[in-house]
Design a protein around this motif. Structure first.
Motif, PDB file in Angstrom:
ATOM      1  N   LYS A 168      83.225  17.772  18.259  1.00  0.00           N
ATOM      2  CA  LYS A 168      83.728  17.285  19.539  1.00  0.00           C
ATOM      3  C   LYS A 168      82.639  17.472  20.572  1.00  0.00           C
ATOM      4  N   ALA A 169      82.361  16.453  21.369  1.00  0.00           N
ATOM      5  CA  ALA A 169      81.236  16.551  22.301  1.00  0.00           C
ATOM      6  C   ALA A 169      81.492  15.699  23.528  1.00  0.00           C
ATOM      7  N   TYR A 170      80.689  15.953  24.552  1.00  0.00           N
ATOM      8  CA  TYR A 170      80.682  15.168  25.776  1.00  0.00           C
ATOM      9  C   TYR A 170      79.281  14.612  25.976  1.00  0.00           C
ATOM     10  N   VAL A 171      79.134  13.682  26.883  1.00  0.00           N
ATOM     11  CA  VAL A 171      77.849  13.037  27.115  1.00  0.00           C
ATOM     12  C   VAL A 171      77.444  13.231  28.570  1.00  0.00           C
ATOM     13  N   ALA A 172      76.214  13.722  28.786  1.00  0.00           N
ATOM     14  CA  ALA A 172      75.633  13.828  30.123  1.00  0.00           C
ATOM     15  C   ALA A 172      74.762  12.600  30.367  1.00  0.00           C
ATOM     16  N   VAL A 173      74.958  11.931  31.491  1.00  0.00           N
ATOM     17  CA  VAL A 173      74.232  10.711  31.829  1.00  0.00           C
ATOM     18  C   VAL A 173      73.224  11.025  32.925  1.00  0.00           C
ATOM     19  N   PHE A 174      71.941  10.790  32.658  1.00  0.00           N
ATOM     20  CA  PHE A 174      70.871  10.971  33.634  1.00  0.00           C
ATOM     21  C   PHE A 174      70.329   9.590  34.006  1.00  0.00           C
ATOM     22  N   VAL A 175      70.206   9.317  35.301  1.00  0.00           N
ATOM     23  CA  VAL A 175      69.743   8.019  35.776  1.00  0.00           C
ATOM     24  C   VAL A 175      68.507   8.220  36.646  1.00  0.00           C
ATOM     25  N   THR A 179      63.725   3.640  38.716  1.00  0.00           N
ATOM     26  CA  THR A 179      63.758   2.480  37.808  1.00  0.00           C
ATOM     27  C   THR A 179      65.157   2.157  37.305  1.00  0.00           C
ATOM     28  N   LYS A 180      66.147   3.034  37.608  1.00  0.00           N
ATOM     29  CA  LYS A 180      67.514   2.889  37.105  1.00  0.00           C
ATOM     30  C   LYS A 180      67.601   3.041  35.584  1.00  0.00           C
ATOM     31  N   ALA A 181      66.568   3.572  34.950  1.00  0.00           N
ATOM     32  CA  ALA A 181      66.624   3.830  33.515  1.00  0.00           C
ATOM     33  C   ALA A 181      67.636   4.950  33.255  1.00  0.00           C
ATOM     34  N   GLU A 182      68.366   4.842  32.172  1.00  0.00           N
ATOM     35  CA  GLU A 182      69.397   5.805  31.833  1.00  0.00           C
ATOM     36  C   GLU A 182      69.013   6.597  30.592  1.00  0.00           C
ATOM     37  N   HIS A 183      69.376   7.863  30.598  1.00  0.00           N
ATOM     38  CA  HIS A 183      69.140   8.745  29.450  1.00  0.00           C
ATOM     39  C   HIS A 183      70.440   9.469  29.155  1.00  0.00           C
ATOM     40  N   LEU A 184      70.889   9.415  27.904  1.00  0.00           N
ATOM     41  CA  LEU A 184      72.139  10.042  27.500  1.00  0.00           C
ATOM     42  C   LEU A 184      71.836  11.276  26.664  1.00  0.00           C
ATOM     43  N   GLU A 185      72.538  12.362  26.962  1.00  0.00           N
ATOM     44  CA  GLU A 185      72.410  13.593  26.202  1.00  0.00           C
ATOM     45  C   GLU A 185      73.794  14.072  25.780  1.00  0.00           C
ATOM     46  N   VAL A 186      73.966  14.330  24.502  1.00  0.00           N
ATOM     47  CA  VAL A 186      75.230  14.867  23.999  1.00  0.00           C
ATOM     48  C   VAL A 186      75.292  16.361  24.305  1.00  0.00           C
ATOM     49  N   SER A 198      71.128  20.434  27.851  1.00  0.00           N
ATOM     50  CA  SER A 198      70.862  18.993  27.882  1.00  0.00           C
ATOM     51  C   SER A 198      69.731  18.669  28.855  1.00  0.00           C
ATOM     52  N   LEU A 199      69.642  19.416  29.958  1.00  0.00           N
ATOM     53  CA  LEU A 199      68.563  19.196  30.922  1.00  0.00           C
ATOM     54  C   LEU A 199      67.217  19.556  30.304  1.00  0.00           C
ATOM     55  N   ARG A 200      67.163  20.648  29.529  1.00  0.00           N
ATOM     56  CA  ARG A 200      65.918  21.028  28.869  1.00  0.00           C
ATOM     57  C   ARG A 200      65.501  19.975  27.833  1.00  0.00           C
ATOM     58  N   ARG A 201      66.473  19.406  27.135  1.00  0.00           N
ATOM     59  CA  ARG A 201      66.142  18.356  26.160  1.00  0.00           C
ATOM     60  C   ARG A 201      65.615  17.110  26.859  1.00  0.00           C
ATOM     61  N   LEU A 202      66.201  16.785  28.008  1.00  0.00           N
ATOM     62  CA  LEU A 202      65.711  15.639  28.783  1.00  0.00           C
ATOM     63  C   LEU A 202      64.257  15.842  29.196  1.00  0.00           C
ATOM     64  N   ILE A 203      63.922  17.024  29.713  1.00  0.00           N
ATOM     65  CA  ILE A 203      62.556  17.322  30.149  1.00  0.00           C
ATOM     66  C   ILE A 203      61.599  17.300  28.963  1.00  0.00           C
ATOM     67  N   ALA A 204      62.058  17.829  27.810  1.00  0.00           N
ATOM     68  CA  ALA A 204      61.199  17.856  26.630  1.00  0.00           C
ATOM     69  C   ALA A 204      60.872  16.449  26.141  1.00  0.00           C
ATOM     70  N   ASN A 224      90.549  14.537  35.293  1.00  0.00           N
ATOM     71  CA  ASN A 224      91.287  15.312  34.297  1.00  0.00           C
ATOM     72  C   ASN A 224      90.916  16.787  34.346  1.00  0.00           C
ATOM     73  N   HIS A 225      91.580  17.558  33.531  1.00  0.00           N
ATOM     74  CA  HIS A 225      91.423  19.015  33.568  1.00  0.00           C
ATOM     75  C   HIS A 225      90.016  19.451  33.188  1.00  0.00           C
ATOM     76  N   ASP A 226      89.379  18.765  32.252  1.00  0.00           N
ATOM     77  CA  ASP A 226      88.045  19.156  31.797  1.00  0.00           C
ATOM     78  C   ASP A 226      87.023  19.018  32.914  1.00  0.00           C
ATOM     79  N   LEU A 227      87.092  17.889  33.657  1.00  0.00           N
ATOM     80  CA  LEU A 227      86.122  17.687  34.735  1.00  0.00           C
ATOM     81  C   LEU A 227      86.373  18.663  35.882  1.00  0.00           C
TER      82      LEU A 227
END
Length: 268
Positions: A168-175, A179-186, A198-204, A224-227
Motif C-alpha cells: 500500500k503506498a501513496y504518491v508525492a508529486v513534485f512540479v 518548466t512545469k515538469a512533474e516528478h512522481l515519488e512513491v 521521497s525528497l532525498r530520492r528526488l534530489i538523488a 479525507n482523514h489521511d490528508l
C-alpha cells in the motif's frame, strides 16, 4: 597546518559540519557591533552550511596539500597535481584547465580537490553515499565530481540490489515551477519520514533543488482523514524542525507560498 583534534571525534559528517557552522556563526556575531545584525536563528542557513563545509575542506587541504598549495601560490610547477593545472582561490585548492572557458557553473569548472586518504573526507563521501540512497560507485563519483575532485578516484564498479516491494503506498508529486515538469515519488505512508525519503530520492535523481515551495497544507483541510493526518504532522514543531534540518543539510533553501498563491496555483 594540523587539523583540530575534534575533527576525528564525530563519525557523522553532518554533525561536524553543523558544529563548525555554529563556531563560524559565533565568530561572525562577535565581530558585529550592532546586535540587530547578528544571526540568531536556531537552524543554520544553507550558505552557513556550505561555508562550514568549505572551512573543513580548507583545513584538510592544508594538512595534506601543504607543498602543492605553496607551489601554486609561488607559480611553480606542481609534480603531483600538474596534469590538473591546480589553482588556489578563496582559500581552496581547485582544478584548473580548459574548462574555464566553458559555460558550466564555477564549481563544476573548478572542482575542489580532496585528498584520498583522510578520515574526514572518507566520512564526507560516506555521508553523500547515504544521502544518495546508497547509489552505486559510478553514480556516487558523478555526483561527487559536480563540485569535488579526487585525484586518485577508483574505477567505477558496483552491484546493487532491489528494494522491498510496496503493498500500500501513496504518491508525492513534485512540479518544477520553471518548466512545469512533474516528478512522481512513491511513499509508503503519510508520515514526515516517508516524505523526506521521497525528497532525498528526488534530489538523488534530478539534482539539487534551489528552493522548495509548499502550499502550506491549505488544500488538505476538509479532505479525507489521511490528508488531515499529514497536515497535523506538518503543524507539529518537532516534525517541522526535522523537515527544515533535512532540507537545509542537502543544500536546499525552503519557504512557504503565500496563501493566495497556494490556493490559485500561481507562482510566488
Amino acid at each position: 597546518m594540523d587539523m583540530p583534534s575534534f575533527f576525528s571525534n564525530y563519525s557523522n559528517f553532518r554533525k561536524l559540519q553543523r558544529i563548525v557552522g555554529y563556531i563560524r556563526r559565533f565568530a561572525d556575531n562577535y565581530r558585529k557591533q550592532n546586535p540587530a545584525d547578528r544571526e540568531l536563528r536556531s537552524h543554520l542557513a544553507v550558505h552557513e552550511l556550505r561555508r562550514a563545509t568549505e572551512t573543513i575542506i580548507h583545513v584538510v587541504q592544508h594538512a595534506h596539500f601543504t607543498d602543492e598549495i605553496k607551489q601554486v601560490l609561488d607559480n611553480e610547477s606542481c609534480k603531483m597535481l600538474g596534469n590538473l593545472c591546480p589553482i588556489y582561490t578563496n582559500g581552496l585548492l581547485r582544478v584548473g584547465g580548459r574548462l574555464d572557458r566553458s559555460q558550466l557553473p564555477f564549481e563544476s569548472r573548478h572542482q575542489i580537490m580532496l585528498p584520498g586518504k583522510d578520515l574526514v573526507i572518507h566520512r564526507f563521501i560516506q555521508q553523500m553515499h547515504v544521502e544518495l540512497l546508497h547509489v552505486g560507485q559510478t553514480g556516487l563519483l558523478n555526483a561527487l565530481r559536480q563540485r569535488y575532485w579526487l585525484p586518485k578516484a577508483p574505477d567505477p564498479s558496483s552491484v546493487s540490489s532491489p528494494g522491498p516491494t510496496l503493498i500500500k503506498a501513496y504518491v508525492a508529486v513534485f512540479v518544477c515551477m520553471a518548466t512545469k515538469a512533474e516528478h512522481l515519488e512513491v511513499v509508503s505512508d503519510l508520515s514526515t519520514d516517508a516524505f523526506l525519503a521521497s525528497l532525498r530520492r528526488l534530489i538523488a535523481r534530478r539534482g539539487m533543488i534551489h528552493e522548495l515551495h509548499s502550499d502550506n497544507a491549505i488544500n488538505f483541510r476538509g479532505v479525507n482523514h489521511d490528508l488531515n493526518s499529514l497536515y497535523q504532522q506538518f503543524q507539529n514543531q518537532q516534525a517541522a524542525n526535522s523537515f527544515v534540518a533535512a532540507v537545509k543539510s542537502s543544500g536546499t533553501s525552503s519557504r512557504q507560498m503565500h496563501r493566495s498563491s497556494a490556493a490559485s496555483g500561481r507562482r510566488p
